[in-house]
Enzyme design. Structure first.
Site, short mmCIF file in Angstrom:
data_model
loop_
_atom_site.label_atom_id
_atom_site.label_comp_id
_atom_site.label_asym_id
_atom_site.label_seq_id
_atom_site.Cartn_x
_atom_site.Cartn_y
_atom_site.Cartn_z
N VAL A 25 6.38 7.93 -11.85
CA VAL A 25 6.49 6.50 -11.58
C VAL A 25 6.04 5.76 -12.83
CG1 VAL A 25 5.74 4.57 -10.15
CG2 VAL A 25 6.07 6.82 -9.13
N LYS A 40 10.75 4.76 -10.21
CA LYS A 40 10.45 6.13 -9.79
C LYS A 40 11.62 7.02 -10.23
CE LYS A 40 8.60 7.07 -5.75
NZ LYS A 40 8.38 7.32 -4.29
N ASP A 134 4.95 9.07 8.16
CA ASP A 134 3.84 9.52 7.33
C ASP A 134 2.91 8.35 7.01
OD1 ASP A 134 2.26 11.33 5.94
OD2 ASP A 134 3.39 11.12 4.07
#
Length: 705
Positions: A25, A40, A134
């Site tokens: 990144v 990214k 997540d």
């Protein structure tokens, strides 16, 4: 990838922010639109189909979901067979970093505010048929303006997709935050995110998720599937019952028993709105109004603060909810010239003679020549060594002192207009920063300084969290932000020089480093976005007393302000001790009507307690969540002039007679005391608690042994 590379002939890579097994990144610059971005890059030339799918899914979801709490994706592309995503660049820290600073959990009000923002962003994602899968503190990014962004939708999926959630026979998610149905490999819907939100809220309040992260995965699996989480009130007795009940509901084993994101947000809003707060003047919805990303521009060569991977530039501050400061209110406010001139006259009149050590007993009664009060402490009581005078005997009085985050440098703001940096190890002067006063008046600088001696002084100093910058509040009403390494100065102007009357009273960096709070000679303060060098409309106290001190809570979601007024005839109640919600730029409580001095606020390291010093010498502790006074460390007449936070539960104070005390706020006792030969105008603790510094006519430093 290398700094200077151009992707698609448009995105210039500047600084690598992070890297892992699959990619990197970068902080980059969009040369077409003239804005900073995050890029990214998927580094594997032969990425598997699964990895490419995850990468593209993150880009697609980020571009599709439109909500201020979800990271925005601007573009996708390919460079030399490498896929990349262009996203907004976030300045700040993720919640895992925040929790590392507050291992015992955050103040209840701050935890609720963060959870509320997260729930509202989740409601938007779920409304868009997206399940994150997540959610955890590491994927919740706290920007320098106090707003939360949900990040990393790489393993997200459409809410109506059927089938297993495994990826090449591996469960996805983070074990400490995974719902029971995730552990069983079943089809999941939005309710798995709700379970994770319950784990996150538990961590924000208790410092850890419901079940210890250190346990083996199979042990965690059993506990998430079978065991009831420990009751929050047993871990922390100040958590209100309605919050504990909500966490229990979110952690229900069966998905259908969990509330959805929208109803969770409603419950959190209700909890927040009805939070206890004696003398509170207002309550409010802490969630900022929705808005699109603000445009930003940047000189790509300008040094930047540490930024979290895969995130974005801090947007320009939103307009505050409180009414703007009217010019008329500034024109007719009480003036503080008498205070500035009077304090200088007092210092020069030789009223700095030592009168003996001033302490306070547990009831807050001042006593001279007392002994340190015993009592337990999270930090052992240290004994100060012999004082070392770094600077003394000159005409410049030290107005403010601050240690760098690594404790190696001490900064001082001095009456001669200079900010000085001192090497703590060698006890020598390392650097001097000199600001050239900005004179908006139709008179010469000599005439202005003769009228107002504070005009050419340096009044306050603060280091950025990474130690790379030093903010100095100048007497001409500006703020200097100095690059510590190069000595380059960035000047933040006083926005209304016609109304200027005295000086900047205080500066404070947000814990993320991207925002700076500055108080002026007015009942108002500004929050500066350091990336864009802009500030929104001033936030006003609601009375006519000028703000004397500002302090951010360790999490940066709450700002405390104290105000006072040096005009003749003012009483100890002329001023306000207030709390502000940083994300919404709104006042959430007035704790007391009290006149406070400079250097009069100090948060504990966990953010749960706030110390306030009144102009009459009264030193009081406040419970931030309950918004009530819990202890008086010293009563009226204590002659305490300044306070500063130390590590853990320690608090330092200085006095008119040169006494410097170290208090243990856990038991209201004084654990150590030393004396100087001059009044202590300001005081500072090094981050590790090993060094104390006091400024007045002299600049003195002690090493605690």
């Amino acid at each position: 990838m290398r700094a200077g590379d151009h992707l698609s002939g448009r995105y210039r890579l500047n600084v690598r922010l992070g890297h892992g097994g699959m990619g990197e990144v970068w902080r980059a610059f969009d040369t077409e639109l003239g804005r900073p971005v995050a890029v990214k890059v998927l580094l594997q030339f032969h990425a598997t189909h699964e990895e490419l799918q995850r990468f593209r899914r993150e880009a697609s979801i980020g571009a599709r979901l439109k909500h201020p709490g979800i990271t925005v994706v601007y573009d996708v592309g390919q460079h030399e067979n490498r896929q990349f995503i262009v996203m907004e660049l976030l300045e700040g820290m993720d919640l895992s970093q925040l929790l590392a600073r507050s291992p015992g959990g955050l103040p209840v009000a701050e935890a609720v505010g963060l959870a509320l923002q997260t729930a509202e962003a989740l409601a938007a994602a779920h409304g868009g048929k997206v399940v994150h899968r997540d959610l955890k503190p590491g994927n919740l990014f706290l920007q320098d303006d106090g707003r939360i962004k949900i990040c990393d939708f790489g393993i997200a999926r459409a809410a109506d997709t059927t089938g297993s959630i495994t990826v090449t026979d591996r469960l996805v998610g983070t074990p400490a935050y995974m719902a029971p149905e995730q552990w069983r490999g079943e089809h999941v819907d939005a309710k798995c995110d709700q379970y994770a939100l319950g784990c996150v809220l538990h961590a924000l309040l208790a410092g850890t998720p419901p079940f210890p992260v250190s346990e083996q995965p199979w042990v965690l699996m059993h506990r998430h599937l079978e065991e009831t989480p420990p009751a929050l009130h047993r871990l922390r007795n100040d958590v209100p019952a309605e919050i504990a009940e909500l966490v229990t509901a979110l952690l229900a084993k069966h998905p259908d028993a969990r509330p959805d994101a929208a109803s969770t947000a409603q419950r959190l809003h209700s909890i927040q709105r009805h939070a206890p707060g004696p003398d509170s003047t207002s309550t409010r919805d802490a969630t900022p109004p929705s808005r699109g990303p603000a445009p930003a521009s940047e000189d790509p060569t300008t040094p930047v603060t540490a930024t979290a991977p895969n995130h974005d530039t801090a947007p320009a501050p939103t307009q505050p909810i409180v009414p703007p400061l009217a010019p008329a209110a500034l024109r007719h406010r009480p003036r503080r010239r008498a205070l500035i001139l009077g304090s200088l006259a007092t210092a020069s009149a030789g009223t700095l003679a030592a009168l003996g050590l001033t302490l306070a007993d547990s009831a807050g009664t001042p006593k001279k020549g007392g002994s340190p009060s015993p009592g337990p402490s999270r930090h052992p009581a240290s004994s100060p060594g012999s004082p070392v005078t770094l600077r003394g005997g000159g005409n410049a009085v030290v107005r403010s002192v601050a240690f760098s985050p690594d404790g190696n440098t001490l900064a001082s703001a001095d009456d001669d207009g200079e900010a000085r940096l001192w090497n703590v190890a060698t006890k020598t002067l390392a650097k001097t920063f000199t600001h050239k006063p900005v004179n908006p008046w139709p008179k010469s600088l000599a005439q202005v300084t003769a009228f107002n001696p504070a005009f050419s002084t340096a009044l306050s100093v603060a280091f950025s969290p990474d130690g790379a910058r030093l903010a100095v509040g100048n007497g001409d009403g500006t703020v200097s932000v100095w690059n510590v390494a190069t000595g380059a100065e960035t000047t933040l102007p006083y926005l209304d020089p016609v109304e200027w009357n005295g000086s900047v009273a205080y500066v404070a960096f947000h814990p993320s480093g991207g925002m700076l709070a500055a108080s002026y000679d007015a009942p108002a303060f500004r929050l500066w976005n350091l990336s864009t060098r802009t500030a929104g409309t001033p936030l006003t106290t609601g009375d006519t007393s000028w703000i004397s001190t500002l302090a951010f809570s360790p999490s940066g979601t709450v700002l405390a302000t104290s105000s006072g007024n040096g005009n003749p005839g003012n009483t100890t109640s002329d001023g306000r001790l207030q709390l502000w919600d940083v994300p919404s730029r709104s006042n959430i409580a007035t704790l007391a009507r009290t006149n406070s001095t400079l250097h009069s606020l100090a948060f504990s390291s966990d953010g749960k307690r706030l110390a306030n010093l009144r102009s009459d010498g009264t030193l009081t502790l406040w419970d931030v969540s309950a918004r009530r006074s819990t202890a008086t460390l010293a009563g009226p007449g204590s002659e305490i002039t300044c306070i500063a936070p130390g590590p853990g539960t320690l608090l330092a104070s200085g006095t008119k007679d040169g006494a410097v005390n170290v208090w243990n706020t856990a038991n209201s006792g004084s654990t150590a005391a030393v004396t100087t030969d001059t009044t202590s105008n300001c005081i500072a603790f090094s981050p590790d608690g090993k060094t104390l510094a006091s400024g007045g006519t002299n600049l003195t430093m002690w090493t605690m042994t």
